[in-house]
Design an enzyme around this catalytic site. Structure first.
Site, PDB file in Angstrom:
ATOM      1  N   SER A 159       0.429  -5.144  -4.585  1.00 40.35           N
ATOM      2  CA  SER A 159      -0.815  -4.958  -3.837  1.00 40.35           C
ATOM      3  C   SER A 159      -0.604  -5.458  -2.411  1.00 40.35           C
ATOM      4  O   SER A 159      -0.346  -6.646  -2.187  1.00 40.35           O
ATOM      5  CB  SER A 159      -1.946  -5.748  -4.495  1.00 40.35           C
ATOM      6  N   HIS A 209      -0.158  -0.495  -4.489  1.00 39.77           N
ATOM      7  CA  HIS A 209      -1.597  -0.678  -4.734  1.00 39.77           C
ATOM      8  C   HIS A 209      -2.291  -1.006  -3.405  1.00 39.77           C
ATOM      9  O   HIS A 209      -1.914  -1.954  -2.708  1.00 39.77           O
ATOM     10  CB  HIS A 209      -1.778  -1.812  -5.743  1.00 39.77           C
ATOM     11  N   ASP A 212      -5.863  -1.872  -1.629  1.00 36.64           N
ATOM     12  CA  ASP A 212      -7.217  -2.351  -1.903  1.00 36.64           C
ATOM     13  C   ASP A 212      -8.162  -2.011  -0.755  1.00 36.64           C
ATOM     14  O   ASP A 212      -7.977  -2.483   0.364  1.00 36.64           O
ATOM     15  CB  ASP A 212      -7.195  -3.872  -2.101  1.00 36.64           C
ATOM     16  N   MET A 248     -11.928  -2.346   0.600  1.00 37.67           N
ATOM     17  CA  MET A 248     -13.153  -3.147   0.394  1.00 37.67           C
ATOM     18  C   MET A 248     -14.122  -2.901   1.544  1.00 37.67           C
ATOM     19  O   MET A 248     -13.707  -2.800   2.697  1.00 37.67           O
ATOM     20  CB  MET A 248     -12.785  -4.641   0.362  1.00 37.67           C
ATOM     21  N   HIS A 268      -7.458   1.567  -4.686  1.00 45.48           N
ATOM     22  CA  HIS A 268      -8.491   0.896  -5.477  1.00 45.48           C
ATOM     23  C   HIS A 268      -9.732   0.759  -4.604  1.00 45.48           C
ATOM     24  O   HIS A 268      -9.763  -0.064  -3.682  1.00 45.48           O
ATOM     25  CB  HIS A 268      -7.917  -0.468  -5.912  1.00 45.48           C
ATOM     26  N   MET A 286     -13.021  -0.491  -3.831  1.00 46.97           N
ATOM     27  CA  MET A 286     -14.049  -1.497  -4.125  1.00 46.97           C
ATOM     28  C   MET A 286     -15.162  -1.300  -3.116  1.00 46.97           C
ATOM     29  O   MET A 286     -15.400  -2.112  -2.214  1.00 46.97           O
ATOM     30  CB  MET A 286     -13.438  -2.908  -4.031  1.00 46.97           C
ATOM     31  N   MET A 323     -10.095  -5.333 -14.269  1.00 51.52           N
ATOM     32  CA  MET A 323     -10.015  -6.427 -13.294  1.00 51.52           C
ATOM     33  C   MET A 323      -9.917  -7.749 -14.050  1.00 51.52           C
ATOM     34  O   MET A 323     -10.780  -8.062 -14.870  1.00 51.52           O
ATOM     35  CB  MET A 323     -11.253  -6.444 -12.392  1.00 51.52           C
ATOM     36  N   GLY A 378     -12.178  -8.864  -4.692  1.00 54.42           N
ATOM     37  CA  GLY A 378     -12.538  -9.278  -3.330  1.00 54.42           C
ATOM     38  C   GLY A 378     -11.421 -10.013  -2.605  1.00 54.42           C
ATOM     39  O   GLY A 378     -11.311  -9.923  -1.395  1.00 54.42           O
ATOM     40  N   ASP A 386      -5.309  -5.870 -12.922  1.00 53.45           N
ATOM     41  CA  ASP A 386      -5.265  -6.281 -11.520  1.00 53.45           C
ATOM     42  C   ASP A 386      -5.879  -7.672 -11.338  1.00 53.45           C
ATOM     43  O   ASP A 386      -7.067  -7.873 -11.612  1.00 53.45           O
ATOM     44  CB  ASP A 386      -6.075  -5.244 -10.713  1.00 53.45           C
TER      45      ASP A 386
HETATM   46  C1  DX5 Z   1      -8.509  -8.215  -5.780  1.00 51.10           C
HETATM   47  C2  DX5 Z   1      -7.650  -7.007  -5.582  1.00 51.10           C
HETATM   48  C3  DX5 Z   1      -6.265  -7.177  -6.076  1.00 51.10           C
HETATM   49  C4  DX5 Z   1      -5.495  -8.295  -5.392  1.00 51.10           C
HETATM   50  C5  DX5 Z   1      -4.619  -8.919  -6.433  1.00 51.10           C
HETATM   51  O1  DX5 Z   1      -9.802  -7.888  -5.523  1.00 51.10           O
HETATM   52  O2  DX5 Z   1      -8.184  -5.876  -6.227  1.00 51.10           O
HETATM   53  O3  DX5 Z   1      -5.529  -5.968  -6.042  1.00 51.10           O
HETATM   54  O4  DX5 Z   1      -4.702  -7.849  -4.339  1.00 51.10           O
HETATM   55  O5  DX5 Z   1      -4.014 -10.009  -5.862  1.00 51.10           O
HETATM   56  P1  DX5 Z   1      -3.330 -11.163  -6.725  1.00 51.10           P
HETATM   57  O6  DX5 Z   1      -2.195 -10.512  -7.469  1.00 51.10           O
HETATM   58  O7  DX5 Z   1      -2.884 -12.133  -5.706  1.00 51.10           O
HETATM   59  O8  DX5 Z   1      -4.373 -11.700  -7.651  1.00 51.10           O
HETATM   60 ZN    ZN Z   2      -6.850  -4.073  -6.499  1.00 45.89          ZN
END
Ligand code: DX5
Ligand code: ZN
Length: 243
Positions: free
Chosen positions: A23, A48, A50, A52, A81, A83, A152, A157, A190
């Protein structure tokens, strides 16, 4: 090379080819191309990404222009992903930018069937993500239609949070439901995953492993961090094979 091809074939016949998805949330955003090159060298299978919006989650990250820049520097599938609230409004833009997989949150979209079909009709893989407090029953009607489910294992976040232990039981139960229904959905997990708990997550039934801080907090050693995770995943696949 031949040995690699054979082990790949064996993993495929198991139907449980494990994918490691770094990620980039925890990467150095000023040097994304270099960070990606490092994880590619380590054998990353998917990237991956993210997204947000500051509404669905209390953080803001990136949008389609960044996905389009990532597309230029890697051939890895981009696992986007979302969010964000009302994800259906942005699907086309992300796919045009180069996203290959898109996951939308069950909590953010009241019309999952429509959005899933919309993603698939545009040639991308569609997944539904659920937060730790959302029960698996939220997936019951949609499961046969999705390409993957994103469980999750932290509240979304932020990177670097601790894995919520109850997620293991959730993954196990989802694995059973998928096996008994004969669905094709892959299980992606994740949040809070690293060498210390990867084996448990795999044993519970995960197939796509997202890891952010466990990889990118290692800086120039991100390549090695991915190799270590791949090694655990390959050992797991061998154990399952001989069981
Ligand atoms: C959190 C994200 C994850 C995050 C995971 O909201 O969706 O993808 O990057 O990070 P780690 O592996 O550090 O928990
Ligand atoms: Zn994620």
């Amino acid at each position: 090379m031949l040995r690699f091809a054979l082990s790949l074939a064996r993993e495929k016949t198991l139907g449980r080819m494990i994918k490691i998805a770094p990620s980039i949330l925890s990467a150095d955003f000023a040097n994304l191309a270099q960070e990606i090159e490092r994880v590619e060298r380590g054998g990353a299978d998917v990237l991956h990404v993210d997204v947000m919006d500051g509404h669905f989650v209390p953080n803001i990250t990136l949008g389609p222009p960044v996905v389009s820049s990532l597309r230029k520097v890697t051939e890895l599938p981009l696992d986007t992903h979302l969010m964000i609230q009302e994800p259906s409004r942005y699907i086309s833009e992300f796919i045009r930018a180069g996203a290959n997989w898109l996951s939308i949150h069950a909590e953010a979209d009241p019309h999952l069937n429509r959005t899933i079909r919309y993603i698939q009709n545009q040639g991308a893989r569609a997944g539904v993500a659920i937060n730790p407090a959302t029960p698996l029953s939220a997936l019951e009607e949609i499961l046969p239609d999705v390409d993957f489910v994103l469980i999750m294992s932290v509240n979304p976040g932020f990177g670097g949070q601790q894995f919520i232990p109850a997620s293991l039981q959730k993954i196990r139960r989802l694995r059973e439901v998928i096996a008994s229904n004969g669905c094709r959905a892959e299980i992606e997990v994740d949040g809070g995953i690293g060498p210390h708990n990867l084996q448990d997550v795999l044993t519970a039934g995960a197939e796509v492993i997202v890891a952010g801080s466990a990889i990118f907090s290692r800086g120039a050693d991100a390549t090695e961090a991915v190799r270590e995770l791949k090694k655990i995943a390959n050992c797991h696949a061998r154990v399952v094979e001989t069981a």
